[in-house]
Motif scaffolding. Structure first.
Motif, PDB file in Angstrom:
ATOM      1  N   LEU A  48      -8.106  13.014 -50.710  1.00  0.00           N
ATOM      2  CA  LEU A  48      -8.091  14.085 -49.616  1.00  0.00           C
ATOM      3  C   LEU A  48      -7.739  13.370 -48.541  1.00  0.00           C
ATOM      4  O   LEU A  48      -6.945  13.946 -47.522  1.00  0.00           O
ATOM      5  N   GLY A  49      -8.293  12.283 -48.060  1.00  0.00           N
ATOM      6  CA  GLY A  49      -8.000  11.606 -46.615  1.00  0.00           C
ATOM      7  C   GLY A  49      -6.845  11.142 -46.728  1.00  0.00           C
ATOM      8  O   GLY A  49      -6.272  11.214 -45.616  1.00  0.00           O
ATOM      9  N   TRP A  50      -6.096  10.699 -47.716  1.00  0.00           N
ATOM     10  CA  TRP A  50      -4.938  10.140 -47.733  1.00  0.00           C
ATOM     11  C   TRP A  50      -3.765  11.137 -47.391  1.00  0.00           C
ATOM     12  O   TRP A  50      -2.849  10.995 -46.626  1.00  0.00           O
ATOM     13  N   LEU A  51      -4.165  12.525 -48.009  1.00  0.00           N
ATOM     14  CA  LEU A  51      -3.164  13.622 -47.740  1.00  0.00           C
ATOM     15  C   LEU A  51      -3.154  13.976 -46.404  1.00  0.00           C
ATOM     16  O   LEU A  51      -2.242  14.651 -45.719  1.00  0.00           O
ATOM     17  N   ASP A  52      -4.540  13.906 -45.768  1.00  0.00           N
ATOM     18  CA  ASP A  52      -4.782  14.410 -44.430  1.00  0.00           C
ATOM     19  C   ASP A  52      -4.705  13.276 -43.541  1.00  0.00           C
ATOM     20  O   ASP A  52      -5.485  13.580 -42.178  1.00  0.00           O
ATOM     21  N   ARG A  53      -4.262  12.170 -43.632  1.00  0.00           N
ATOM     22  CA  ARG A  53      -4.272  10.960 -42.958  1.00  0.00           C
ATOM     23  C   ARG A  53      -3.830  11.298 -41.458  1.00  0.00           C
ATOM     24  O   ARG A  53      -4.355  10.811 -40.477  1.00  0.00           O
ATOM     25  N   GLU A  54      -2.914  11.926 -41.289  1.00  0.00           N
ATOM     26  CA  GLU A  54      -2.323  12.270 -39.973  1.00  0.00           C
ATOM     27  C   GLU A  54      -3.431  12.903 -39.018  1.00  0.00           C
ATOM     28  O   GLU A  54      -3.643  12.474 -37.734  1.00  0.00           O
ATOM     29  N   ARG A  55      -4.036  14.002 -39.460  1.00  0.00           N
ATOM     30  CA  ARG A  55      -5.108  14.680 -38.783  1.00  0.00           C
ATOM     31  C   ARG A  55      -6.265  13.534 -38.708  1.00  0.00           C
ATOM     32  O   ARG A  55      -7.028  13.785 -37.517  1.00  0.00           O
ATOM     33  N   LEU A  56      -6.675  13.086 -39.597  1.00  0.00           N
ATOM     34  CA  LEU A  56      -7.789  11.928 -39.428  1.00  0.00           C
ATOM     35  C   LEU A  56      -7.768  11.103 -38.448  1.00  0.00           C
ATOM     36  O   LEU A  56      -8.351  10.482 -37.564  1.00  0.00           O
ATOM     37  N   ARG A  57      -6.336  10.427 -38.336  1.00  0.00           N
ATOM     38  CA  ARG A  57      -5.845   9.476 -37.221  1.00  0.00           C
ATOM     39  C   ARG A  57      -6.395  10.001 -35.777  1.00  0.00           C
ATOM     40  O   ARG A  57      -6.482   9.372 -34.981  1.00  0.00           O
ATOM     41  N   GLY A  58      -6.369  11.234 -35.627  1.00  0.00           N
ATOM     42  CA  GLY A  58      -6.721  11.710 -34.384  1.00  0.00           C
ATOM     43  C   GLY A  58      -8.011  11.760 -33.925  1.00  0.00           C
ATOM     44  O   GLY A  58      -8.399  12.280 -32.769  1.00  0.00           O
ATOM     45  N   LEU A  59      -8.952  11.566 -35.062  1.00  0.00           N
ATOM     46  CA  LEU A  59     -10.366  11.544 -34.685  1.00  0.00           C
ATOM     47  C   LEU A  59     -10.760  10.090 -33.988  1.00  0.00           C
ATOM     48  O   LEU A  59     -10.206   8.964 -34.237  1.00  0.00           O
ATOM     49  N   HIS A 186     -14.585  21.188 -30.858  1.00  0.00           N
ATOM     50  CA  HIS A 186     -13.304  20.749 -31.034  1.00  0.00           C
ATOM     51  C   HIS A 186     -12.612  21.956 -31.793  1.00  0.00           C
ATOM     52  O   HIS A 186     -12.533  21.938 -33.188  1.00  0.00           O
ATOM     53  N   PRO A 187     -12.300  23.368 -31.529  1.00  0.00           N
ATOM     54  CA  PRO A 187     -11.825  24.244 -31.961  1.00  0.00           C
ATOM     55  C   PRO A 187     -10.622  24.164 -32.493  1.00  0.00           C
ATOM     56  O   PRO A 187      -9.988  24.811 -33.334  1.00  0.00           O
ATOM     57  N   ASP A 188      -9.717  23.093 -31.898  1.00  0.00           N
ATOM     58  CA  ASP A 188      -8.370  22.823 -32.321  1.00  0.00           C
ATOM     59  C   ASP A 188      -8.185  21.900 -33.706  1.00  0.00           C
ATOM     60  O   ASP A 188      -7.136  21.674 -34.086  1.00  0.00           O
ATOM     61  N   ARG A 189      -9.607  21.466 -34.085  1.00  0.00           N
ATOM     62  CA  ARG A 189      -9.727  20.404 -35.194  1.00  0.00           C
ATOM     63  C   ARG A 189      -9.911  21.399 -36.573  1.00  0.00           C
ATOM     64  O   ARG A 189     -10.589  22.472 -36.457  1.00  0.00           O
ATOM     65  N   SER A 190      -9.280  20.849 -37.387  1.00  0.00           N
ATOM     66  CA  SER A 190      -9.409  21.387 -38.928  1.00  0.00           C
ATOM     67  C   SER A 190     -10.802  21.377 -39.413  1.00  0.00           C
ATOM     68  O   SER A 190     -11.029  19.968 -39.665  1.00  0.00           O
ATOM     69  N   PRO A 191     -11.297  22.548 -39.823  1.00  0.00           N
ATOM     70  CA  PRO A 191     -12.548  22.274 -40.943  1.00  0.00           C
ATOM     71  C   PRO A 191     -12.478  21.317 -41.725  1.00  0.00           C
ATOM     72  O   PRO A 191     -13.407  20.720 -42.119  1.00  0.00           O
ATOM     73  N   SER A 192     -11.220  21.581 -42.552  1.00  0.00           N
ATOM     74  CA  SER A 192     -11.407  20.671 -43.775  1.00  0.00           C
ATOM     75  C   SER A 192     -11.201  19.214 -43.570  1.00  0.00           C
ATOM     76  O   SER A 192     -11.510  18.394 -44.388  1.00  0.00           O
ATOM     77  N   THR A 193     -10.315  18.949 -42.441  1.00  0.00           N
ATOM     78  CA  THR A 193     -10.338  17.364 -41.989  1.00  0.00           C
ATOM     79  C   THR A 193     -11.696  16.950 -41.576  1.00  0.00           C
ATOM     80  O   THR A 193     -11.993  15.861 -41.963  1.00  0.00           O
ATOM     81  N   TRP A 194     -12.614  17.716 -41.060  1.00  0.00           N
ATOM     82  CA  TRP A 194     -13.839  17.351 -40.540  1.00  0.00           C
ATOM     83  C   TRP A 194     -14.913  17.108 -41.810  1.00  0.00           C
ATOM     84  O   TRP A 194     -15.574  16.133 -41.931  1.00  0.00           O
ATOM     85  N   ALA A 195     -14.645  17.973 -43.100  1.00  0.00           N
ATOM     86  CA  ALA A 195     -15.350  17.689 -44.279  1.00  0.00           C
ATOM     87  C   ALA A 195     -14.834  16.763 -44.963  1.00  0.00           C
ATOM     88  O   ALA A 195     -15.651  15.839 -45.484  1.00  0.00           O
ATOM     89  N   THR A 196     -13.655  16.204 -44.735  1.00  0.00           N
ATOM     90  CA  THR A 196     -13.183  15.222 -45.561  1.00  0.00           C
ATOM     91  C   THR A 196     -13.560  13.918 -44.816  1.00  0.00           C
ATOM     92  O   THR A 196     -14.006  12.895 -45.217  1.00  0.00           O
ATOM     93  N   ALA A 197     -13.474  13.900 -43.405  1.00  0.00           N
ATOM     94  CA  ALA A 197     -14.121  12.684 -42.543  1.00  0.00           C
ATOM     95  C   ALA A 197     -15.695  12.543 -43.083  1.00  0.00           C
ATOM     96  O   ALA A 197     -16.037  11.416 -43.200  1.00  0.00           O
ATOM     97  N   GLN A 198     -16.399  13.533 -43.245  1.00  0.00           N
ATOM     98  CA  GLN A 198     -17.732  13.340 -43.540  1.00  0.00           C
ATOM     99  C   GLN A 198     -18.036  12.598 -44.896  1.00  0.00           C
ATOM    100  O   GLN A 198     -18.489  11.875 -45.139  1.00  0.00           O
TER     101      GLN A 198
END
Length: 322
Positions: A48-59, A186-198
């Protein structure tokens, strides 16, 4: 409001699964179940992190440190306390104590987050809190009476289970408040990205914890079949199921709810977890709940609906006298 409530309901249905895991694996140590569950969660988060890697790089680094803190307290330590409590006190007592979370979180949030979310007047909040508390008491009355009537009951063991459940309450009072802080900031951040980050932050903690548990059990001469116990396929399958549904999907749904609801209201909706856990327990037992339990469920639902009708009042800053 209603979309947020639907996400909170979905999260509760997923999180209720964590209460049945220790009941289905009574011979497995609580530490192995906790680290096993989050090892599965972390491994699920990798693709899931690999698929969402672009948004995860923004953390930022600060974001990842916060994800690590949330993972440690709200995931690993919380479930370690909860699974140990269920194994020592059975299902009902920890469920009752964890069931106080809506009240504890609502009160804590109303004291802590009034400037951000507005403040629910205590007289307006009180009826829903009383209804939820009464419902939890009804649901657990029959179970606690059965414990007291058991001549073989080890009350010292039950007391330790209760203490561990209180520790779980402390962890999960802290977690949703801190998690909501980050999401609302961080209302502009995706909740799914934050779940994956955790989930990604949980993985190294789970690997280290599982390895240490394995090493300690091996050095102590335990006859437990390592690394996956006497029922390896069932253990792995259950950990993957709970890791996917309760950890990742449950966290995703809760993050969606937290971005839409005031923390005071969202905290009360954790009552759905208690309802789901009790429902799953009765399914495992193979018989329906009695009238007192059904009365408690009705009070819980009415309390939740009452909470949804409440609207926070914004705090008006007083002008400086000068």
């Amino acid at each position: 409001m209603w979309i947020g409530t639907a996400f909170a309901l979905a999260a509760g249905l997923m999180w209720g699964l964590v209460f049945v895991g220790p009941l289905m694996l009574p011979e497995y140590p609580a530490a192995l179940q906790s680290f096993g569950r989050y090892l599965a969660f972390g491994l699920i988060a990798l693709p899931l992190g690999w698929l969402d890697r672009e948004r995860l790089r923004g953390l930022s680094r600060a974001d990842w440190r916060e994800a690590l803190r949330l993972a440690l307290v709200g995931n690993v330590i919380y479930y370690l306390f909860l699974s140990a409590a269920i194994q020592r006190a059975g299902g009902p007592l920890p469920t009752m104590i964890i069931g106080t979370l809506p009240v504890v979180i609502a009160i804590t949030s109303n004291l802590r987050d009034a400037r951000r979310d507005g403040k629910l007047p205590w007289l307006q909040l009180l009826p829903s809190l009383l209804l939820i508390g009464a419902g939890i008491g009804c649901v657990n009355q029959v179970e606690l009476a059965a414990l007291q009537a058991d001549p073989d009951a080890d009350f010292g063991r039950y007391a330790l289970g209760a203490l561990l459940a209180v520790g779980a309450v402390v962890c999960w009072t802290w977690y949703p408040l801190r998690n909501a802080d980050w999401l609302r900031a961080h209302p502009d951040r995706s909740p799914s990205t934050w779940a994956t980050a955790q989930g990604l932050a949980t993985l190294p903690l789970a690997v280290i914890g599982y390895a240490l548990t394995w090493a300690v059990m091996g050095l102590s001469g335990s006859d437990f079949d390592l690394p996956f116990g006497p029922r390896p396929l069932f253990f792995i399958g259950l950990m993957v199921t709970i890791g996917l549904l309760a950890s990742w999907l449950g966290t995703l749904c809760w993050n969606e709810a937290s971005q839409r609801l005031p923390t005071t209201v969202a905290g009360q909706l954790i009552v759905f977890e208690t309802l789901a856990a009790l429902s799953y327990a009765f399914i495992l037992r193979g018989h329906p709940p009695g009238p007192v339990t059904l009365l408690g469920v009705g009070l819980l639902v009415i309390g939740v609906l009452s909470a949804l009708r409440s609207r926070p009042e914004p705090l008006v800053a007083q002008a400086h006298p000068d």
